[in-house]
Design a protein around this motif. Structure first.
Motif, short mmCIF file in Angstrom:
data_model
loop_
_atom_site.label_atom_id
_atom_site.label_comp_id
_atom_site.label_asym_id
_atom_site.label_seq_id
_atom_site.Cartn_x
_atom_site.Cartn_y
_atom_site.Cartn_z
N ASP A 14 131.06 -51.55 118.75
CA ASP A 14 130.93 -50.60 117.65
C ASP A 14 130.73 -49.18 118.18
N GLU A 31 136.62 -58.32 113.68
CA GLU A 31 136.93 -57.01 114.22
C GLU A 31 137.97 -56.32 113.36
N ARG A 50 125.64 -60.39 119.67
CA ARG A 50 125.34 -59.25 118.81
C ARG A 50 125.31 -57.95 119.60
N TYR A 97 133.22 -63.84 114.65
CA TYR A 97 133.38 -62.47 115.09
C TYR A 97 134.48 -61.81 114.27
N ALA A 105 131.29 -61.32 122.26
CA ALA A 105 131.00 -61.18 120.84
C ALA A 105 131.50 -62.39 120.07
N ARG A 106 132.57 -63.03 120.57
CA ARG A 106 133.10 -64.21 119.90
C ARG A 106 132.27 -65.45 120.20
N ARG A 144 141.39 -68.55 115.25
CA ARG A 144 141.55 -67.10 115.20
C ARG A 144 142.51 -66.72 114.10
N SER A 168 129.84 -69.43 115.78
CA SER A 168 129.94 -67.99 116.03
C SER A 168 131.13 -67.43 115.28
N GLU A 183 138.19 -73.08 118.50
CA GLU A 183 138.17 -71.71 118.00
C GLU A 183 139.36 -71.49 117.08
N PHE A 242 137.41 -64.48 114.35
CA PHE A 242 137.33 -65.63 115.25
C PHE A 242 136.17 -66.50 114.78
N ASP A 274 135.29 -78.38 124.95
CA ASP A 274 134.14 -77.49 124.89
C ASP A 274 133.94 -76.88 123.50
N ASP A 295 126.42 -67.51 112.91
CA ASP A 295 126.11 -66.14 113.34
C ASP A 295 127.35 -65.27 113.19
N VAL A 296 127.17 -64.16 112.51
CA VAL A 296 128.31 -63.26 112.31
C VAL A 296 128.07 -61.97 113.09
N VAL A 297 129.04 -61.59 113.89
CA VAL A 297 129.03 -60.29 114.55
C VAL A 297 130.25 -59.54 114.04
N SER A 298 130.02 -58.34 113.55
CA SER A 298 131.18 -57.61 113.01
C SER A 298 131.27 -56.24 113.66
N VAL A 299 132.49 -55.84 113.90
CA VAL A 299 132.77 -54.53 114.47
C VAL A 299 133.77 -53.85 113.55
N GLY A 300 133.38 -52.71 113.02
CA GLY A 300 134.24 -52.02 112.08
C GLY A 300 134.18 -52.67 110.72
N ARG A 309 131.06 -75.37 119.09
CA ARG A 309 130.97 -76.05 120.38
C ARG A 309 130.97 -77.57 120.20
N LYS A 316 134.17 -69.84 116.01
CA LYS A 316 134.08 -70.72 117.18
C LYS A 316 132.91 -71.69 117.04
#
Lengths: 488, 228
Positions: free
Chosen positions: B151, A417, B144, A415, B180-181, A473, A413, A471, A426, A468, A377-382, A430, A428
């Motif tokens: 954002d 930014e 998300r 992330y 988010a991470r 980074r 996961s 990660e 990042f 756990d 799962d990719v979450v991107s900001v910017g 489990r 990550k």
């Protein structure tokens, strides 16, 4: 240049004096532009045949831009290779891969190699099969205008200075020369039928102005319907109309007195008004029907496009899933890949330019997901444009994703930014975790592909692992050079 | 009536959360029902906006699992269900459930009053945990959604001059970033050396800002969806 086997299509060139007809014709026939132009002028002198031919081509032949727009189609669906090119998979013995693929899913499996090949059982008329073939031929016109203009400039240096910026001035000069010639001839005693020539010139000039207008509105309409300078267009149309009407009137009324002209004008306006009164409702209805039909066609095209996409992607995947229902791993993998593709298609921001960092990271995640089977799962900001340093970052994070997916064994996961100070990623998982210090020196994955690569490009890589999960980074500070590149 | 139900739910010392599932796909509803564990009980199901409003008013659940996209009503989907149940909003909590990745879908349902958002692909245990958390008055953020928040609010910490609602505090930013991470609330607490309760407080504060802020990025989504 004439040895080219495939002839470029007949389009009006952007390298033009009046409307690009001659340059386009020359490119199409493979003749020098100059020859075509001279030929056209000669033909024009021969009773106006050249003029008529030119006008006809002007109306009938599309410009290079229009042609490209008309032929531009969506590229083939990207899912077919993704779905139908699985990695090494545990296939049950009774599902022998090759016959299965060849006999049952030739469309899905052979698609990337042979789009629209005659052997595929899918109907040849389906848009999904048809469009790639059209697409490939549609791109042939791509280089054509370029070669046309190359011919126009390199092939005829004599004409090179008569490019677009001076076209109108030269035309005006020619007209003035002609007028001067006629006046001189009159002074020398030659009987020039001015009474016919002037109105004829007025008609021609008016028609030319109106036609140019047509040409430019077409172009503007393609660019932006709302921004086209409507006022100027209408003014030009009005001027052209006025010239033509005046010319016709003068010609018909036999260069007579003002009175006669006025009478004729009144009469014709009255007749036109009457005709308009009768035909206006018809015309409006016709126009509305035309609009409705056009809208319907747009809808139908959209529908066909969606159908084609679903056919190429979702239906193929569903069929594959039914075939492999017994293999849970395969089903999950196929479903994930299809979900990702469909999401990309549905929610992609069309205004966003391609080749950005976040897209590259998502593509890397998709690749890892496909090859190893665990969700990423990719979450991107910017976001930011790619540079060479970012390329290293993508490679390193890809390696981290592979490790996380392989050793973590669950959802990974990611992330991303992007901020003013730089980029951080990042990754990550489990999984059971490991001790970064105890990684043997010969294991290249972590030490070289992640830590070493980031260091070489001025970044950092920190790995923290516990029971756990792990990660990774990655940080890549933006420096001055990077900023400059990003902004340009 | 509400009192009796609540009393019934609490009978026997173990509080079982009463849940209504609203989703237009019957297969998904039954699958979700089977996935939820014993800590919750499903008291009603609905497949359209009208049904959902009726079922919610009738059964008065503690939590509604609400699909963002629903047929019926005026086309507003989950948002419309929340609006239709506005009178009960103080006692009923909504948890948005979606396959959609589109920011405006998620943000619009959150701004309508949902207490959290999870994707449909997460496991039954995770959904149950989320239901319990929402029932307890806390907010549930998926990675998300945390990404959307970052954002929309920007990743720079708050200036003092700004409206408090329009910026996240440095701590809230840290929490959002960790979520988010892919961190769980517990892991966030451990990472930041704070209690889980404090993490929940921060997340609830962010949810409140997300719902009330007039930041341009958020009002733009709202305006596009005619929420204003």
């Amino acid at each position: 240049m004439t040895t080219a086997i495939s002839r470029p299509p007949l389009v009006r060139s952007s390298d033009r004096v009046i409307a690009g007809v001659c340059a386009g014709l020359a490119a199409h026939l493979g003749w020098p532009v100059r020859m075509v132009r001279i030929g056209m002028v000669v033909a024009a002198l021969a009773g106006g045949a050249g003029l008529a031919f030119y006008a006809w081509l002007w109306i009938m032949v599309p410009t290079a831009d229009e042609n490209a727009k008309r032929n531009a189609r969506r590229p083939a669906s990207p899912i077919a290779p993704a779905v139908s090119a699985p990695g090494p998979l545990p296939v049950p013995a009774d599902f022998v891969a090759a016959p299965f693929a060849a006999a049952t899913f030739p469309a899905g499996v052979t698609y990337p190699q042979a789009p629209g090949s005659p052997g595929t059982p899918t109907a040849p008329g389906t848009p999904g099969q048809g469009s790639p073939a059209q697409g490939s031929s549609a791109w042939q016109p791509g280089p054509a205008p370029a070669s046309g203009s190359a011919l126009g400039t390199a092939g005829s240096p004599w004409f090179r200075f008569r490019r677009m910026p001076y076209g109108k001035e030269i035309l005006l000069g020619a007209g003035l020369l002609l007028a001067g010639g006629i006046l001189t001839a009159r002074m020398l005693g030659v009987d020039v039928p001015l009474g016919t020539l002037i109105p004829a010139a007025a008609i021609l000039g008016g028609a030319a102005i109106a036609w140019m207008q047509l040409d430019e509105t077409r172009r503007a309409g393609l660019l932006d319907k709302t921004k086209a300078d409507q006022a100027g267009g209408w003014a030009r149309l009005g001027a052209g109309l006025a010239l033509v009407v005046a010319g016709v009137l003068v010609m018909v009324s036999g260069s007579g007195s003002w009175e006669q002209t006025w009478l004729a004008l009144l009469a014709s306006v009255a007749v036109l008004g009457g005709v308009a009164l009768v035909l206006l409702p018809w015309g409006l209805k016709f126009w509305r029907d035309l609009e409705a039909e056009r809208a319907g066609r747009v809808r139908a095209t959209e529908r066909a496009e969606i159908a084609a996409h679903l056919h190429d992607s979702v239906l193929q995947t569903l069929a594959l899933i039914q075939r492999r229902a017994g293999n849970e791993h395969d089903v999950v993998r196929l479903a994930r890949a299809q979900e990702r593709e469909l999401r990309g298609w549905l929610y992609r921001d069309p205004g966003k330019e391609a080749g950005q960092l976040s897209e590259r990271i998502k593509a890397a995640a998709a690749e890892v997901e496909d090859s190893l089977g665990n969700a990423v799962d990719v979450v991107s900001v910017g976001d930011t444009a790619m540079t060479e340093r970012h390329e290293a970052l993508v490679q390193a994070s890809r390696e981290a994703m592979v490790n996380a997916s392989r050793h973590g064994g669950g959802t990974v996961s990611v992330y991303l930014e992007v901020a003013d100070g730089g980029v951080e990623i990042f990754v990550k998982d489990r999984g059971p975790g490991f001790d970064p210090q105890s990684v043997p020196a010969d294991r290249m994955g972590v030490r070289e592909s992640i830590i070493g690569r980031m260091k070489r490009h001025g970044g950092t890589a920190v790995i923290s692992s516990s029971a756990d999960g792990t990660e990774v980074r990655l940080g890549l500070p933006s420096d001055a050079a990077d900023n400059g590149e990003g902004k340009s | 009536m509400n009192n009796i139900d609540t009393a019934g739910a609490h009978a026997g010392g173990v509080s079982v959360i009463r849940v209504v599932i609203v989703d237009d796909h019957a297969i998904f509803r039954s699958g979700l029902k089977a996935d939820l564990d014993a800590r919750v009980t499903v008291v009603g199901e609905a497949g359209t906006v009208e049904q959902a409003i009726a079922v919610i008013a009738q059964t008065r659940p503690e939590v509604v699992l609400l699909d963002v996209h629903l047929p019926g009503g005026l086309g507003g989907g989950g948002r419309e269900v929340i609006a239709g149940s506005a009178a009960l909003l103080s006692s009923i909590r909504f948890l948005a459930l979606s396959v959609s990745d589109a920011a405006e879908d998620v943000v619009s349902v959150i701004r309508a009053g949902a207490r959290g958002y999870v994707t449909k692909s997460i496991s039954g245990t995770e959904i149950t945990d989320a239901v319990l958390r929402v029932a307890g008055g806390d907010a549930v953020f998926s990675p998300r959604l945390a990404g959307f928040v970052l954002d929309a609010f920007g990743t720079a910490p708050a200036d003092i001059a700004d409206d408090e609602l329009d910026r996240l505090s440095a701590r809230e930013l840290e929490v959002m970033r960790l979520i988010a991470r892919g961190y769980s609330y517990k892991e966030v607490a451990k990472e930041l050396f704070i209690s889980i309760k404090t993490v929940e407080t921060h997340v609830s504060a962010v949810l409140r800002k997300l719902q009330l802020s007039s930041r341009h990025e958020l009002t733009k989504w709202a305006a596009e969806r005619r929420l204003l």
